[in-house]
Motif scaffolding. Structure first.
Motif, PDB file in Angstrom:
ATOM      1  N   ALA A 161       6.602   0.994   0.879  1.00  0.00           N
ATOM      2  CA  ALA A 161       7.378   0.276   1.883  1.00  0.00           C
ATOM      3  C   ALA A 161       8.444  -0.562   1.173  1.00  0.00           C
ATOM      4  CB  ALA A 161       6.456  -0.616   2.701  1.00  0.00           C
ATOM      5  N   PRO A 162       9.504  -0.904   1.891  1.00  0.00           N
ATOM      6  CA  PRO A 162      10.573  -1.699   1.276  1.00  0.00           C
ATOM      7  C   PRO A 162      10.043  -3.011   0.699  1.00  0.00           C
ATOM      8  CG  PRO A 162      11.294  -0.827   3.372  1.00  0.00           C
ATOM      9  CD  PRO A 162       9.832  -0.513   3.260  1.00  0.00           C
ATOM     10  N   GLY A 163      10.388  -3.274  -0.544  1.00  0.00           N
ATOM     11  CA  GLY A 163       9.986  -4.510  -1.181  1.00  0.00           C
ATOM     12  C   GLY A 163       8.540  -4.561  -1.628  1.00  0.00           C
ATOM     13  N   LYS A 164       7.837  -3.452  -1.490  1.00  0.00           N
ATOM     14  CA  LYS A 164       6.411  -3.433  -1.864  1.00  0.00           C
ATOM     15  C   LYS A 164       6.170  -2.397  -2.957  1.00  0.00           C
ATOM     16  CE  LYS A 164       4.507  -5.140   2.465  1.00  0.00           C
ATOM     17  NZ  LYS A 164       3.455  -4.926   3.506  1.00  0.00           N
ATOM     18  N   GLU A 165       5.046  -2.534  -3.617  1.00  0.00           N
ATOM     19  CA  GLU A 165       4.679  -1.572  -4.640  1.00  0.00           C
ATOM     20  C   GLU A 165       4.161  -0.279  -4.001  1.00  0.00           C
ATOM     21  OE1 GLU A 165       3.323  -4.691  -8.180  1.00  0.00           O
ATOM     22  OE2 GLU A 165       1.885  -3.291  -7.312  1.00  0.00           O
ATOM     23  N   ARG A 166       4.224   0.752  -4.781  1.00  0.00           N
ATOM     24  CA  ARG A 166       3.686   2.031  -4.332  1.00  0.00           C
ATOM     25  C   ARG A 166       2.179   1.894  -4.082  1.00  0.00           C
ATOM     26  NH1 ARG A 166       4.997   6.504  -8.441  1.00  0.00           N
ATOM     27  NH2 ARG A 166       3.554   5.241  -9.688  1.00  0.00           N
ATOM     28  N   GLU A 167       1.723   2.505  -3.013  1.00  0.00           N
ATOM     29  CA  GLU A 167       0.330   2.373  -2.579  1.00  0.00           C
ATOM     30  C   GLU A 167      -0.330   3.741  -2.466  1.00  0.00           C
ATOM     31  OE1 GLU A 167      -2.159   0.578   1.279  1.00  0.00           O
ATOM     32  OE2 GLU A 167      -0.006   0.917   1.399  1.00  0.00           O
ATOM     33  N   PHE A 168      -1.528   3.840  -2.980  1.00  0.00           N
ATOM     34  CA  PHE A 168      -2.307   5.066  -2.834  1.00  0.00           C
ATOM     35  C   PHE A 168      -2.729   5.240  -1.383  1.00  0.00           C
ATOM     36  CE2 PHE A 168      -5.220   8.390  -3.712  1.00  0.00           C
ATOM     37  CZ  PHE A 168      -6.392   8.127  -3.004  1.00  0.00           C
ATOM     38  N   VAL A 169      -2.562   6.437  -0.863  1.00  0.00           N
ATOM     39  CA  VAL A 169      -2.942   6.738   0.518  1.00  0.00           C
ATOM     40  C   VAL A 169      -4.169   7.636   0.564  1.00  0.00           C
ATOM     41  CG1 VAL A 169      -2.225   7.802   2.684  1.00  0.00           C
ATOM     42  CG2 VAL A 169      -0.581   6.467   1.333  1.00  0.00           C
ATOM     43  N   ALA A 170      -4.084   8.784  -0.100  1.00  0.00           N
ATOM     44  CA  ALA A 170      -5.182   9.741  -0.045  1.00  0.00           C
ATOM     45  C   ALA A 170      -5.037  10.744  -1.175  1.00  0.00           C
ATOM     46  CB  ALA A 170      -5.199  10.463   1.300  1.00  0.00           C
ATOM     47  N   ALA A 171      -6.153  11.407  -1.503  1.00  0.00           N
ATOM     48  CA  ALA A 171      -6.132  12.465  -2.512  1.00  0.00           C
ATOM     49  C   ALA A 171      -7.182  13.501  -2.157  1.00  0.00           C
ATOM     50  CB  ALA A 171      -6.395  11.890  -3.900  1.00  0.00           C
ATOM     51  N   ILE A 172      -7.014  14.685  -2.736  1.00  0.00           N
ATOM     52  CA  ILE A 172      -7.913  15.785  -2.421  1.00  0.00           C
ATOM     53  C   ILE A 172      -8.124  16.649  -3.653  1.00  0.00           C
ATOM     54  CG2 ILE A 172      -6.027  17.277  -1.598  1.00  0.00           C
ATOM     55  CD1 ILE A 172      -7.988  18.191   0.648  1.00  0.00           C
ATOM     56  N   SER A 173      -9.349  17.112  -3.811  1.00  0.00           N
ATOM     57  CA  SER A 173      -9.691  17.929  -4.964  1.00  0.00           C
ATOM     58  C   SER A 173      -9.105  19.332  -4.850  1.00  0.00           C
ATOM     59  CB  SER A 173     -11.219  18.004  -5.086  1.00  0.00           C
ATOM     60  OG  SER A 173     -11.778  18.641  -3.940  1.00  0.00           O
ATOM     61  N   TRP A 174      -9.250  20.114  -5.887  1.00  0.00           N
ATOM     62  CA  TRP A 174      -8.606  21.408  -5.981  1.00  0.00           C
ATOM     63  C   TRP A 174      -9.015  22.355  -4.847  1.00  0.00           C
ATOM     64  CZ3 TRP A 174     -11.287  18.654  -9.477  1.00  0.00           C
ATOM     65  CH2 TRP A 174     -10.569  18.100 -10.538  1.00  0.00           C
ATOM     66  N   SER A 175     -10.291  22.353  -4.505  1.00  0.00           N
ATOM     67  CA  SER A 175     -10.766  23.244  -3.447  1.00  0.00           C
ATOM     68  C   SER A 175     -10.672  22.607  -2.067  1.00  0.00           C
ATOM     69  CB  SER A 175     -12.227  23.613  -3.699  1.00  0.00           C
ATOM     70  OG  SER A 175     -13.054  22.459  -3.559  1.00  0.00           O
ATOM     71  N   GLY A 176     -10.402  21.311  -2.057  1.00  0.00           N
ATOM     72  CA  GLY A 176     -10.365  20.587  -0.795  1.00  0.00           C
ATOM     73  C   GLY A 176     -11.714  20.030  -0.382  1.00  0.00           C
ATOM     74  N   GLY A 177     -12.715  20.228  -1.212  1.00  0.00           N
ATOM     75  CA  GLY A 177     -14.059  19.803  -0.848  1.00  0.00           C
ATOM     76  C   GLY A 177     -14.315  18.312  -0.932  1.00  0.00           C
ATOM     77  N   THR A 178     -13.488  17.610  -1.695  1.00  0.00           N
ATOM     78  CA  THR A 178     -13.656  16.167  -1.858  1.00  0.00           C
ATOM     79  C   THR A 178     -12.355  15.470  -1.543  1.00  0.00           C
ATOM     80  OG1 THR A 178     -15.274  16.561  -3.610  1.00  0.00           O
ATOM     81  CG2 THR A 178     -14.403  14.336  -3.401  1.00  0.00           C
ATOM     82  N   THR A 179     -12.448  14.423  -0.743  1.00  0.00           N
ATOM     83  CA  THR A 179     -11.266  13.651  -0.380  1.00  0.00           C
ATOM     84  C   THR A 179     -11.481  12.168  -0.681  1.00  0.00           C
ATOM     85  OG1 THR A 179     -12.082  13.455   1.895  1.00  0.00           O
ATOM     86  CG2 THR A 179     -10.554  15.265   1.425  1.00  0.00           C
ATOM     87  N   TYR A 180     -10.388  11.482  -0.850  1.00  0.00           N
ATOM     88  CA  TYR A 180     -10.413  10.066  -1.187  1.00  0.00           C
ATOM     89  C   TYR A 180      -9.335   9.372  -0.350  1.00  0.00           C
ATOM     90  CZ  TYR A 180     -12.360  12.296  -5.361  1.00  0.00           C
ATOM     91  OH  TYR A 180     -13.092  13.074  -6.224  1.00  0.00           O
ATOM     92  N   TYR A 181      -9.614   8.133   0.052  1.00  0.00           N
ATOM     93  CA  TYR A 181      -8.671   7.415   0.898  1.00  0.00           C
ATOM     94  C   TYR A 181      -8.504   5.969   0.443  1.00  0.00           C
ATOM     95  CZ  TYR A 181      -9.158  11.368   4.010  1.00  0.00           C
ATOM     96  OH  TYR A 181      -9.158  12.631   4.532  1.00  0.00           O
ATOM     97  N   GLY A 182      -7.298   5.465   0.666  1.00  0.00           N
ATOM     98  CA  GLY A 182      -7.076   4.049   0.480  1.00  0.00           C
ATOM     99  C   GLY A 182      -7.728   3.268   1.614  1.00  0.00           C
ATOM    100  N   ASP A 183      -8.090   2.044   1.351  1.00  0.00           N
ATOM    101  CA  ASP A 183      -8.813   1.254   2.343  1.00  0.00           C
ATOM    102  C   ASP A 183      -7.998   1.053   3.626  1.00  0.00           C
ATOM    103  OD1 ASP A 183     -10.381  -0.954  -0.108  1.00  0.00           O
ATOM    104  OD2 ASP A 183     -10.986   1.004   0.667  1.00  0.00           O
ATOM    105  N   SER A 184      -6.698   0.949   3.498  1.00  0.00           N
ATOM    106  CA  SER A 184      -5.869   0.658   4.660  1.00  0.00           C
ATOM    107  C   SER A 184      -5.715   1.839   5.612  1.00  0.00           C
ATOM    108  CB  SER A 184      -4.487   0.184   4.211  1.00  0.00           C
ATOM    109  OG  SER A 184      -3.835   1.194   3.462  1.00  0.00           O
ATOM    110  N   VAL A 185      -6.078   3.037   5.184  1.00  0.00           N
ATOM    111  CA  VAL A 185      -5.908   4.214   6.042  1.00  0.00           C
ATOM    112  C   VAL A 185      -7.231   4.910   6.362  1.00  0.00           C
ATOM    113  CG1 VAL A 185      -3.618   4.559   5.053  1.00  0.00           C
ATOM    114  CG2 VAL A 185      -5.564   5.921   4.201  1.00  0.00           C
ATOM    115  N   LYS A 186      -8.297   4.458   5.739  1.00  0.00           N
ATOM    116  CA  LYS A 186      -9.589   5.108   5.925  1.00  0.00           C
ATOM    117  C   LYS A 186      -9.972   5.101   7.404  1.00  0.00           C
ATOM    118  CE  LYS A 186     -12.099   4.246   2.481  1.00  0.00           C
ATOM    119  NZ  LYS A 186     -12.979   3.577   1.490  1.00  0.00           N
TER     120      LYS A 186
END
Length: 126
Positions: A40-65
């Motif tokens: 966001a403007p004036g803010k640092e980059r924030e992690f949102v989500a990630a996913i493993s190679w097969s899609g079997g494991t996902t990860y989320y930032g607290d603000s979007v979980k």
């Protein structure tokens, strides 16, 4: 080398939904660990989500979980971010990122990722 192209951003009302897409070209997509970040403007980059190679494991930032869902389709070289219950605080440029490596203690850090898309703007009005 891989190129990432995001799409699907735009304007949404609070409480609404958007679905972002990121299509990759180049090396075999399934070998990349994928992530979404936002800034966001004036803010640092924030992690949102990630996913493993097969899609079997996902990860989320607290603000979007509980509101956002990451998925991927390796047959289409694509990763998606379904965003529900949007709020004005979700307004940012969203970036897709690909990593050739994986470390559980670094997947929320942008420095783990080797390739980045150009970003797509998401604006949420109240």
């Amino acid at each position: 080398q891989v190129q990432l192209v995001e799409s699907g951003g735009g304007l949404a009302q609070a409480g609404g939904s958007l679905r972002l897409s990121c299509v990759a070209s180049g090396r075999t997509f399934s070998t990349y660990f994928m992530g979404w970040f936002r800034q966001a403007p004036g803010k640092e980059r924030e992690f949102v989500a990630a996913i493993s190679w097969s899609g079997g494991t996902t990860y989320y930032g607290d603000s979007v979980k509980g509101r956002f869902t990451i998925s991927r389709d390796n047959t289409k070289n694509a990763v998606y971010l379904q965003m529900n219950s949007l709020t004005p605080l979700d307004t940012a440029v969203y970036y897709c990122a690909a990593s050739t490596t994986y470390r559980s203690d670094r997947l929320r850090l942008g420095t783990m990722y080797d390739y980045w898309g150009q970003g797509t703007q998401v604006t949420v009005s109240s």
